[in-house]
Design an enzyme around this catalytic site. Structure first.
Site, PDB file in Angstrom:
ATOM      1  N   HIS A 148       0.804  -1.227   0.000  1.00 20.29           N
ATOM      2  CA  HIS A 148       0.000   0.000   0.000  1.00 20.29           C
ATOM      3  C   HIS A 148       0.842   1.284   0.000  1.00 20.29           C
ATOM      4  O   HIS A 148       0.476   2.269   0.644  1.00 20.29           O
ATOM      5  CB  HIS A 148      -0.956   0.003   1.193  1.00 20.29           C
ATOM      6  N   HIS A 222      -9.610   2.030   0.518  1.00 26.04           N
ATOM      7  CA  HIS A 222      -9.521   0.884   1.431  1.00 26.04           C
ATOM      8  C   HIS A 222     -10.602   0.927   2.520  1.00 26.04           C
ATOM      9  O   HIS A 222     -10.309   0.727   3.697  1.00 26.04           O
ATOM     10  CB  HIS A 222      -8.132   0.835   2.074  1.00 26.04           C
ATOM     11  N   GLU A 353     -11.639  -3.961  -2.766  1.00 21.27           N
ATOM     12  CA  GLU A 353     -10.801  -2.881  -3.263  1.00 21.27           C
ATOM     13  C   GLU A 353     -10.571  -3.042  -4.768  1.00 21.27           C
ATOM     14  O   GLU A 353      -9.821  -3.911  -5.202  1.00 21.27           O
ATOM     15  CB  GLU A 353      -9.464  -2.888  -2.533  1.00 21.27           C
TER      16      GLU A 353
END
Length: 392
Positions: A148, A222, A353
């Site tokens: 991420h 997210h 996601e």
């Protein structure tokens, strides 16, 4: 339309380009009342101070509301969704996304609640990749891998925000410039993410980005969802359908093996709706649940259905449409009930996601995540909320 356009594009401007009217820093209820008197839909944006970062940056929370009472709250730290309130079959509103009670939680935000993940959402194996003959080394924040965006991903940065209202939607546009070398990634990247709520209880997230040097990019939001209401037990009984005939198997570190495998006859199969918990104990390398990327049916770049979830107890439902090639399904396997995790219990929420495939920079057989100068990254993902009537 493709997700990564190969034709020349214009660099992003530093001001919003949405065909909307910019709102003031704080919109009162008066515009909504005036709209109601004219018979127009009530779509408003309100704002209020949300605190100050240790570095002195002011954080603002924006709340979008439509005529049915649905509310979406956002902050300019991480372009983060802090709350989504939708009605059940009795008309009762509840927040259906996990959140923290104050700014301090979002400054740490280990679970990435509601934030924009970048530059590269999901994992890159061994925290490195090669692009145009150059090797780039990234920060290892997930074992030997990067996750991420690295140490300080986009969810930890303060974005420029501009609220807007139109007859058809109310929203906020967030903008960020990531400098060349940020977290090890090449190129100065200009990013714009817009959230827009309409009268149909649809929350649309639109993404654009340009770069001055070849780079890799994979953006997603997210949010963690519990349609019974955030903090209301687990999501194992919620009914999920994925418009996905294949998924990406992963190793113990969550890195794809490179295969695209049919879900038919496996614990990964949600092609027909069934409870999330039905086969969760049979998943492989999901750290106690689902944490896998699915291949969305249809043509990447075209807006198409990807997922549909219904909570039988409340009747709340959510459908997701996206232009992305994949959607990561995660069942909150690392949530442990602590304050650092917003007091959420394991499987207390799920994530869906929309994104490109994990480790794509190291997998030339996957859809490309390379973005070059003159190209424009574009993505649209829509969360459509509805109510399922009670069974007779």
């Amino acid at each position: 339309m493709t997700t990564l356009l190969g034709c020349p594009g214009q660099p992003l401007k530093t001001t919003p380009t949405d065909p909307t009217k910019s709102a003031t820093s704080s919109t009162t209820a008066d515009p909504a009342e005036a709209a109601a008197m004219k018979g127009q839909p009530m779509l408003t944006v309100q704002s209020e101070p949300y605190g100050t970062t240790p570095e002195g940056a002011a954080i603002t929370q924006y709340t979008l509301q439509n005529e049915s009472g649905m509310k979406v709250s956002l902050i300019n730290l991480g372009a983060t969704v802090t709350s989504v309130e939708v009605p059940d079959r009795e008309g009762k509103l509840a927040n259906v996304t996990l959140n923290f009670p104050d700014l301090d939680g979002y400054l740490k935000n280990g679970p990435y609640f509601g934030g924009i993940c970048g530059r590269f959402a999901n994992r890159i194996a061994n925290a490195r990749f090669t692009l145009e003959g150059n090797e780039y080394n990234l920060f290892k924040n997930n074992g030997e891998h990067t996750l991420h965006g690295g140490k300080t991903g986009f969810n930890k940065l303060v974005w420029k925000a501009a609220p807007f209202e139109t007859p058809g939607s109310a929203g906020v546009t967030f903008e960020l410039v990531s400098p060349d070398g940020d977290e090890g990634y090449p190129g100065q990247l200009a990013v714009r993410v817009s959230y827009a709520l309409n009268t149909k209880n649809e929350l649309a997230i639109s993404y654009e980005a340009t770069t001055d040097k070849a780079t890799v990019l994979n953006l997603t939001n997210h949010c963690y969802w519990n349609l019974a209401g955030a903090g209301n037990g687990t999501v194992l009984g919620e009914i999920l359908e994925l418009k996905c005939e294949k998924y990406l198997p992963v190793d113990e570190g969550g890195i794809p093996t490179g295969e695209l495998v049919a879900v038919n006859g496996t614990a990964m199969d949600f092609s027909k709706p069934h409870a999330i918990g039905d086969a969760i104990a049979q998943t492989v390398n999901g750290h106690g649940g689902y944490d896998h990327c699915y291949v969305v049916n249809g043509t990447p770049g075209e807006l198409r259905p990807a997922a549909k979830v219904i909570d039988p107890s409340s009747g709340r439902g959510m459908e997701i449409l996206t232009t992305e090639p994949g959607i990561q399904f995660y069942t909150g396997n690392f949530l442990n009930g602590t304050a650092e995790n917003g007091n959420a219990v394991q499987h207390g929420a799920f994530c869906l996601e929309a994104q490109h495939f994990p480790d794509s920079p190291n997998r030339p057989e996957f859809p490309t995540t390379t973005l070059k100068p003159g190209e424009t990254y574009k993505q649209t993902t829509i969360h459509r909320f509805f109510v399922e009537p009670a069974a007779k």
